[in-house]
Every structure is written in C-alpha cells, then in structure tokens.
Design an enzyme around this catalytic site. Structure first.
Site, short mmCIF file in Angstrom:
data_model
loop_
_atom_site.label_atom_id
_atom_site.label_comp_id
_atom_site.label_asym_id
_atom_site.label_seq_id
_atom_site.Cartn_x
_atom_site.Cartn_y
_atom_site.Cartn_z
N CYS A 128 0.75 -0.97 -0.32
CA CYS A 128 -0.04 -0.29 -0.36
C CYS A 128 0.97 1.15 0.25
O CYS A 128 0.39 1.73 1.07
CB CYS A 128 -0.84 -0.29 1.27
SG CYS A 128 -1.94 -1.15 0.89
N ASP A 129 2.04 1.23 -0.48
CA ASP A 129 2.73 2.47 -0.61
C ASP A 129 2.41 2.85 -2.02
O ASP A 129 3.05 1.73 -2.97
CB ASP A 129 3.96 1.94 -0.51
CG ASP A 129 4.61 3.42 -0.52
OD1 ASP A 129 4.89 4.11 -1.39
OD2 ASP A 129 5.52 3.51 1.57
#
Ligand SMILES: *Cc1c(COP(=O)(O)O)cnc(C)c1O
Length: 377
Positions: A325-326
């Site tokens: 989730c980056d």
C-alpha cells in the site's frame, strides 16, 4: 536465465509466494569465465550482491576472495571457508570499532577515500594495507554509484601519503565504474586516473602495488551485453596502455556479474485492472515489488526480463506495480512494460536475471509481506 534446474525446481516444489531460485552451476560458470577473461587478476566477490551461504561456500572452494562491507559480511566470508588474507574490507565508510574487530579477525586490507578514514584505520588496524578509492563519473552505467565513494586523484595522493606517514602500507588505488556498466571504455578512463596516482607517489618514493578495478560487470536483462571475454580484453588493453609492461597486481570485484544471471524470481499476478473504462494502459500488480526485492527498479533503472505463460499472445504496454500500500511501489510506469493482453489473475511469471541485489534488498515485513524467500540449488 531460468535454467532447466530452476524450472524443474519451481514445477516440482511449487513454492508458495514469491521466491528467488538460484542455480549454483551458473555461478560456477561465471567464476570460470572471469578467471579466463582476466587470468592475472584476483577475484574478490562482492558479498553484498548475494550473501547466501551456499554461494559463498562454492566461491570459497573455487579459490575466490571476498570484498566485504561490514563485520557481518567479514564473518560470513570466514564462515564460508575463506581465510582472512582472502578478504578485503572494501567499504570506505567504517566505524572505528568495526575496523578494530575486522583487524582482530585477521583482515589486513582496507579501503579509504579520505584522511579522516585513514586516521581510523591507522589507530584500529596498525600496519594494515590500504587502498584509496578514486571517483569515477559512472557514465555508461545503468546503476551509477554517484559521488558517495572516492575522491579526486589529486586527493588520493594526499590520502595515501598520510597513510604511509601513519605507519600503514599504502598499497594501491581502487575505483568502481558504476554497476551494470556496458561501456567497455569506462575502465580505460579510470585506469588513467589510477596511473596518475601511482606516478605522483612514485616521485615521493612511495611505490603502489595494486589496482582494484571494482565491479560493474553486467547481467543480461533486456539488452545484450558484452561477454566477460570482451571486458577482459578491453581491461587488459587499458592496463597495458597506461602501465606499459610494468603491470600492477590487479583485483576485480564482481557482484552482479557473478550471480545476477544465476537467479530467477517466481512471482504471481495478483490483479489486472484499469483506472477508467477508456484507459488504454492496464495496471498489472504482482505479489512482489520494490519492497519485496525489486528495489533496483527505482527510477526504472534496471529493466528486468519477464516471461509469462502467455508469451506469444498479443501484448500491450502495462504499468507494473507491487502489492504493498505504498504509492512508491510502482516499478515501470514512465516506460510501461509490454505484457500479453491475455495475462490474468493467478498467472505465474518469471523475472529473470534476479540473482543479485534482490534478496538482501527486500523489507522484513512491510505491510505484512514476508522477506523474499531464496532457494539456492
Ligand atoms: C557493490 C560493490 C561491488 C560490486 O559491484 P557490481 O556492479 O555488482 O559488480 C564491487 N566493489 C565494491 C566496492 C562495491 O561496493
């Protein structure tokens, strides 16, 4: 390249999750190719490229020496069977207590690139040999090493003079032409700089003996690269041009070129989607990305060769991203990667040439993803 042994391993073991599988036969062949290409040079494998104990043990048994960057790497090389006289501490940035520990372990060859580091080595490793790293411009390298390491040749003269004055043995000059260096002329420029340092110190009565020609030897990703033999010829010609018939001892420190093509990552397509109905690039998300070991896709520097079970079908450029989730975890977007339109969720892909700089670059548990597993066969 995925050798038959690697493909058989993946097909029979069916490892779950992303993993890197490395074939030691390829490492053995790479080592022999370096030996044949540069028979007069000693090979110091750059441990950081892949420190798997099986690799270090194989190379130690073949007679390789080791370039290390920390006490832990020194210990790994010793555990693999290398004696201390076959290990260099090649990092120019060391804590004094780590120099002392390495000295206790028998290490006698250290890299420096400034007087401040020479002073540490003189205190913690009295009488040891030092070589001074000179800057290179990194031109022609796909993964340049910037200005972080080395000093200009004129300063190297001061650094090595002070080493001699402080009781160390000023042994030579080192450089690294940048990783994944495909311009054979890069060594010629750097060897010219090294010779200047040799000459300036000779005038003061200090005789250097060694040139450490670093790494930079490539792995084949998408584009063809010159053979080890071509590198050997270009380097030998450059050595002769600058040093005539008084050739110094030489060292090479291959990392990527020793293990890169021996490893393959098996990964899985997690999602294929678009951002709008009329979007013409699809996003392909794998179960591995920048934090799972593919950090060298930073700035899209290294472009891996990816094979899929649907190769041969019509392909279209895709954005390729990892699973975390980056938002930084996107590998190829500026220059999208062509993949088959039929590629679908659950497909297994192979990312080739990933034996170097992958397992050690992977994060421990970012977003709960486990570090890249490695199988050395
Ligand atoms: C990383 C490193 C190497 C290996 O470089 P490659 O381009 O992977 O061959 C060699 N020498 C030093 C000092 C290094 O830091």
């Amino acid at each position: 390249m995925a050798t038959q042994r690697i493909i058989d391993f993946i097909n029979t073991r069916r490892p779950n999750g992303p993993c890197m599988v490395l074939d030691l036969d390829v490492v053995r062949e790479n080592f022999h190719n370096f030996e044949m290409a540069l028979p007069e040079s000693k090979i110091y494998y750059a441990v950081k490229a892949n420190p798997a104990p099986e690799i270090l043990r194989l190379l130690a048994s073949l007679g390789s020496s080791f370039d290390t960057a920390s006490v832990a790497e020194v210990e790994m090389a010793l555990d693999a069977g290398a004696t201390a006289d076959r290990i260099s501490f090649g990092n120019t940035i060391k804590k004094e207590r780590d120099i002392a520990r390495a000295f206790e372990l028998g290490i006698r060859l250290f890299a420096v690139d400034c007087v401040e580091e020479v002073e540490k080595v003189a205190r913690a490793a009295p009488g040891a040999r030092v070589f001074c790293r000179v800057l290179t411009d990194g031109a022609g390298a796909e993964w340049p090493l910037s200005r972080k390491f080395g000093c200009v040749p004129a300063m190297a003269v001061d650094v090595l003079r002070s080493a001699q004055q402080l009781g160390l043995e000023s042994y030579g000059v080192s450089f690294h032409v940048g990783s994944q260096q495909t311009d054979l002329a890069a060594w010629d420029r750097a060897l010219g700089d090294a010779k200047q340092v040799f000459d300036a110190l000779a005038k003061e009565g200090i005789t250097l003996k060694m040139v450490n020609m670093g790494g930079g030897f490539p792995t084949r990703y998408l584009k063809d690269v010159p053979t080890a033999q071509a590198y050997g010829q270009a380097i030998f010609q450059a050595l002769s041009k600058h040093f005539g018939n008084r050739l110094p001892e030489t060292i090479i420190e291959p990392g990527r070129g020793m293990v890169g093509n021996a490893g393959v990552i098996k990964a899985e397509v997690v999602l294929v989607s678009k951002k709008a109905d009329n979007d013409n690039v699809r996003w392909v998300y794998l179960d591995i990305g920048k934090f799972g070991g593919l950090a060298e896709t930073m700035d899209e520097a290294i472009r891996y060769h990816i094979t899929t079970p649907r190769d041969g079908d019509v392909s279209e450029p895709c954005v390729l991203a990892g699973p975390t989730c980056d938002s930084a975890d996107v590998m190829y977007e500026k220059n999208p990667y062509p993949l088959p339109i039929s590629l679908t969720i659950g497909d297994e892909v192979l990312i080739e040439g990933t034996g170097a700089y992958t397992t050690t670059y992977s994060a421990v548990a970012f977003n709960g993803f486990e570090p890249l597993r490695s199988y050395v066969i």
